[in-house]
Scaffold this motif. Structure first.
Motif, PDB file in Angstrom:
ATOM      1  N   ILE A  16       2.801   8.429 -10.564  1.00  0.00           N
ATOM      2  CA  ILE A  16       1.831   9.139  -9.734  1.00  0.00           C
ATOM      3  C   ILE A  16       2.458   9.388  -8.367  1.00  0.00           C
ATOM      4  O   ILE A  16       3.023   8.486  -7.756  1.00  0.00           O
ATOM      5  CB  ILE A  16       0.527   8.328  -9.580  1.00  0.00           C
ATOM      6  N   VAL A  17       2.333  10.612  -7.902  1.00  0.00           N
ATOM      7  CA  VAL A  17       2.789  10.964  -6.556  1.00  0.00           C
ATOM      8  C   VAL A  17       1.670  11.733  -5.867  1.00  0.00           C
ATOM      9  O   VAL A  17       0.800  12.324  -6.520  1.00  0.00           O
ATOM     10  CB  VAL A  17       4.078  11.818  -6.591  1.00  0.00           C
ATOM     11  N   GLN A  18       1.682  11.713  -4.555  1.00  0.00           N
ATOM     12  CA  GLN A  18       0.716  12.527  -3.826  1.00  0.00           C
ATOM     13  C   GLN A  18       1.295  13.896  -3.568  1.00  0.00           C
ATOM     14  O   GLN A  18       2.513  14.084  -3.514  1.00  0.00           O
ATOM     15  CB  GLN A  18       0.295  11.845  -2.533  1.00  0.00           C
ATOM     16  N   GLU A  19       0.409  14.877  -3.413  1.00  0.00           N
ATOM     17  CA  GLU A  19       0.858  16.262  -3.319  1.00  0.00           C
ATOM     18  C   GLU A  19       1.724  16.490  -2.076  1.00  0.00           C
ATOM     19  O   GLU A  19       2.720  17.212  -2.125  1.00  0.00           O
ATOM     20  CB  GLU A  19      -0.349  17.198  -3.287  1.00  0.00           C
ATOM     21  N   THR A  20       1.332  15.892  -0.955  1.00  0.00           N
ATOM     22  CA  THR A  20       2.100  16.026   0.278  1.00  0.00           C
ATOM     23  C   THR A  20       2.366  14.634   0.843  1.00  0.00           C
ATOM     24  O   THR A  20       1.831  13.634   0.358  1.00  0.00           O
ATOM     25  CB  THR A  20       1.341  16.859   1.325  1.00  0.00           C
ATOM     26  N   SER A  21       3.170  14.590   1.893  1.00  0.00           N
ATOM     27  CA  SER A  21       3.470  13.310   2.524  1.00  0.00           C
ATOM     28  C   SER A  21       2.376  12.861   3.493  1.00  0.00           C
ATOM     29  O   SER A  21       2.430  11.761   4.035  1.00  0.00           O
ATOM     30  CB  SER A  21       4.805  13.399   3.278  1.00  0.00           C
ATOM     31  N   ALA A  22       1.384  13.713   3.716  1.00  0.00           N
ATOM     32  CA  ALA A  22       0.300  13.386   4.647  1.00  0.00           C
ATOM     33  C   ALA A  22      -0.544  12.245   4.095  1.00  0.00           C
ATOM     34  O   ALA A  22      -0.779  12.162   2.884  1.00  0.00           O
ATOM     35  CB  ALA A  22      -0.573  14.613   4.896  1.00  0.00           C
ATOM     36  N   PRO A  23      -1.010  11.334   4.959  1.00  0.00           N
ATOM     37  CA  PRO A  23      -1.832  10.210   4.479  1.00  0.00           C
ATOM     38  C   PRO A  23      -3.216  10.663   4.039  1.00  0.00           C
ATOM     39  O   PRO A  23      -3.669  11.764   4.386  1.00  0.00           O
ATOM     40  CB  PRO A  23      -1.919   9.304   5.716  1.00  0.00           C
ATOM     41  N   ALA A  24      -3.871   9.820   3.262  1.00  0.00           N
ATOM     42  CA  ALA A  24      -5.246  10.087   2.842  1.00  0.00           C
ATOM     43  C   ALA A  24      -6.180   9.672   3.974  1.00  0.00           C
ATOM     44  O   ALA A  24      -6.289   8.489   4.292  1.00  0.00           O
ATOM     45  CB  ALA A  24      -5.570   9.312   1.570  1.00  0.00           C
ATOM     46  N   ILE A  25      -6.843  10.643   4.575  1.00  0.00           N
ATOM     47  CA  ILE A  25      -7.725  10.388   5.705  1.00  0.00           C
ATOM     48  C   ILE A  25      -9.173  10.572   5.271  1.00  0.00           C
ATOM     49  O   ILE A  25      -9.523  11.568   4.616  1.00  0.00           O
ATOM     50  CB  ILE A  25      -7.390  11.318   6.880  1.00  0.00           C
ATOM     51  N   GLN A  27     -13.709   6.413   1.816  1.00  0.00           N
ATOM     52  CA  GLN A  27     -13.245   5.030   1.837  1.00  0.00           C
ATOM     53  C   GLN A  27     -13.472   4.349   0.494  1.00  0.00           C
ATOM     54  O   GLN A  27     -12.706   3.476   0.088  1.00  0.00           O
ATOM     55  CB  GLN A  27     -13.958   4.252   2.947  1.00  0.00           C
ATOM     56  N   SER A  28     -14.512   4.756  -0.209  1.00  0.00           N
ATOM     57  CA  SER A  28     -14.813   4.162  -1.523  1.00  0.00           C
ATOM     58  C   SER A  28     -13.776   4.522  -2.577  1.00  0.00           C
ATOM     59  O   SER A  28     -13.743   3.917  -3.656  1.00  0.00           O
ATOM     60  CB  SER A  28     -16.206   4.609  -1.990  1.00  0.00           C
ATOM     61  N   ASP A  29     -12.907   5.497  -2.281  1.00  0.00           N
ATOM     62  CA  ASP A  29     -11.855   5.888  -3.235  1.00  0.00           C
ATOM     63  C   ASP A  29     -10.634   4.983  -3.133  1.00  0.00           C
ATOM     64  O   ASP A  29      -9.713   5.110  -3.942  1.00  0.00           O
ATOM     65  CB  ASP A  29     -11.433   7.342  -2.992  1.00  0.00           C
ATOM     66  N   LYS A  38       0.968   1.117 -11.179  1.00  0.00           N
ATOM     67  CA  LYS A  38      -0.203   1.299 -10.320  1.00  0.00           C
ATOM     68  C   LYS A  38       0.201   1.975  -9.007  1.00  0.00           C
ATOM     69  O   LYS A  38       1.208   1.634  -8.390  1.00  0.00           O
ATOM     70  CB  LYS A  38      -0.873  -0.041 -10.031  1.00  0.00           C
ATOM     71  N   TYR A  39      -0.599   2.937  -8.628  1.00  0.00           N
ATOM     72  CA  TYR A  39      -0.428   3.624  -7.348  1.00  0.00           C
ATOM     73  C   TYR A  39      -1.587   3.220  -6.451  1.00  0.00           C
ATOM     74  O   TYR A  39      -2.753   3.461  -6.788  1.00  0.00           O
ATOM     75  CB  TYR A  39      -0.417   5.138  -7.548  1.00  0.00           C
ATOM     76  N   ARG A  40      -1.289   2.569  -5.333  1.00  0.00           N
ATOM     77  CA  ARG A  40      -2.348   2.104  -4.440  1.00  0.00           C
ATOM     78  C   ARG A  40      -2.690   3.198  -3.443  1.00  0.00           C
ATOM     79  O   ARG A  40      -1.849   3.625  -2.652  1.00  0.00           O
ATOM     80  CB  ARG A  40      -1.905   0.832  -3.692  1.00  0.00           C
ATOM     81  N   LEU A  41      -3.937   3.633  -3.488  1.00  0.00           N
ATOM     82  CA  LEU A  41      -4.421   4.645  -2.551  1.00  0.00           C
ATOM     83  C   LEU A  41      -5.106   3.952  -1.375  1.00  0.00           C
ATOM     84  O   LEU A  41      -6.134   3.295  -1.544  1.00  0.00           O
ATOM     85  CB  LEU A  41      -5.399   5.593  -3.247  1.00  0.00           C
ATOM     86  N   ASN A  42      -4.506   4.070  -0.199  1.00  0.00           N
ATOM     87  CA  ASN A  42      -5.056   3.478   1.016  1.00  0.00           C
ATOM     88  C   ASN A  42      -5.645   4.584   1.884  1.00  0.00           C
ATOM     89  O   ASN A  42      -4.955   5.561   2.201  1.00  0.00           O
ATOM     90  CB  ASN A  42      -3.964   2.732   1.798  1.00  0.00           C
ATOM     91  N   ILE A  43      -6.895   4.420   2.258  1.00  0.00           N
ATOM     92  CA  ILE A  43      -7.585   5.427   3.043  1.00  0.00           C
ATOM     93  C   ILE A  43      -7.507   5.081   4.525  1.00  0.00           C
ATOM     94  O   ILE A  43      -7.815   3.958   4.933  1.00  0.00           O
ATOM     95  CB  ILE A  43      -9.069   5.544   2.623  1.00  0.00           C
ATOM     96  N   LYS A  44      -7.094   6.043   5.325  1.00  0.00           N
ATOM     97  CA  LYS A  44      -7.054   5.868   6.776  1.00  0.00           C
ATOM     98  C   LYS A  44      -8.392   6.344   7.346  1.00  0.00           C
ATOM     99  O   LYS A  44      -8.861   7.431   6.995  1.00  0.00           O
ATOM    100  CB  LYS A  44      -5.905   6.670   7.403  1.00  0.00           C
ATOM    101  N   HIS A  91      -8.617   1.807  10.319  1.00  0.00           N
ATOM    102  CA  HIS A  91      -7.457   1.527   9.464  1.00  0.00           C
ATOM    103  C   HIS A  91      -6.488   2.688   9.597  1.00  0.00           C
ATOM    104  O   HIS A  91      -6.830   3.816   9.244  1.00  0.00           O
ATOM    105  CB  HIS A  91      -7.856   1.361   7.997  1.00  0.00           C
ATOM    106  N   PRO A  92      -5.296   2.451  10.163  1.00  0.00           N
ATOM    107  CA  PRO A  92      -4.816   1.162  10.673  1.00  0.00           C
ATOM    108  C   PRO A  92      -5.542   0.762  11.960  1.00  0.00           C
ATOM    109  O   PRO A  92      -6.411   1.477  12.422  1.00  0.00           O
ATOM    110  CB  PRO A  92      -3.331   1.437  10.931  1.00  0.00           C
ATOM    111  N   VAL A  93      -5.148  -0.383  12.534  1.00  0.00           N
ATOM    112  CA  VAL A  93      -5.825  -0.928  13.703  1.00  0.00           C
ATOM    113  C   VAL A  93      -5.783   0.075  14.857  1.00  0.00           C
ATOM    114  O   VAL A  93      -4.765   0.721  15.106  1.00  0.00           O
ATOM    115  CB  VAL A  93      -5.159  -2.260  14.132  1.00  0.00           C
ATOM    116  N   CYS A  94      -6.908   0.180  15.561  1.00  0.00           N
ATOM    117  CA  CYS A  94      -7.010   1.111  16.680  1.00  0.00           C
ATOM    118  C   CYS A  94      -6.265   0.596  17.914  1.00  0.00           C
ATOM    119  O   CYS A  94      -5.993  -0.592  18.052  1.00  0.00           O
ATOM    120  CB  CYS A  94      -8.483   1.319  17.058  1.00  0.00           C
TER     121      CYS A  94
END
Length: 208
Positions: free
Chosen positions: A16-25, A74-76, A95-101, A130-133
């Motif tokens: 599994i890869v993400q479409e772009t290098s941009a983070p999941a916001i 965030q629930s994703d 497994k691909y871990r999806l971390n939501i910012k 997330h990440p810490v402010c």
């Protein structure tokens, strides 16, 4: 749920890869792609080992090669896998871990509303991030300090005013603020001295 891995698979390198290098916001658009070597007849997606199905926000391409989050929430946040199959075999990706910012959300300042002259004052700013402010402190619009806490060793009348904590998240490019007013009461406070003078005058008038 883990699909069986055959000993001689004609499909390989399922990932599994993400479409772009941009983070999941949070509340943004995001897409995952299931890639594989070989002739793939079908694909299935799993979220935390459970089969993932389409919904109002989750859109699969015709061959299930991609899943689009519109928007991602965030629930994703979870571990995702893709199972690719042909007529003879089925191979499941790692497994691909999806971390939501996300954030800042719910920015708050804890600390006193009023203190006496010379008293220690500690303000603490907190936010869901997330990440810490990162945090900046302002007094009456002028920047005073950075960091989660702002400490005044001995409060003076000039320390009274409107405190603003600005929380920012570089990953989401979002900022939020919280405000708290501080009154410093005691010697050196003109308002307090004036009140004392009025009270003393009233006492003298009553005495006559």
């Amino acid at each position: 749920m883990v699909l069986a891995q055959p000993s001689s698979a004609s499909i390989s390198d399922v990932r599994i890869v993400q479409e772009t290098s941009a983070p999941a916001i949070d509340k943004g658009l995001f897409k995952l792609i299931c890639k594989a070597e070989g002739t793939v007849n079908s694909r299935l997606w799993l979220k935390d080992s459970q089969f993932l199905s389409t919904s109002g926000r989750l859109i699969f391409s015709k061959n299930n090669e991609t899943v689009s989050f519109s928007p991602v929430l965030q629930s994703d946040e979870a571990s995702y896998q893709c199972a690719a199959s042909d007529t003879n075999s089925s191979v499941t990706s790692a497994k691909y871990r999806l971390n939501i910012k996300y954030g800042p959300q719910q920015v708050t300042i804890t600390g006193p509303d009023s203190v006496a002259v010379g008293q220690l004052v500690t303000f603490t700013c907190s936010a869901l991030c997330h990440p810490v402010c990162e945090y900046k402190w302002y007094l009456n619009g002028r920047e005073k300090a950075t960091g989660e806490s702002y400490i005044i060793g001995q409060a003076r009348p000039v320390d009274g005013g409107r405190y603003t904590c600005m929380a920012s998240n570089k990953m989401t490019s979002q900022t939020r603020e919280a405000i708290k007013n501080l009154s410093v009461i005691g010697k050196g406070n003109r308002t307090h001295r004036k009140t004392e003078q009025i009270q003393l005058s009233l006492v003298r008038i009553l005495a006559y």
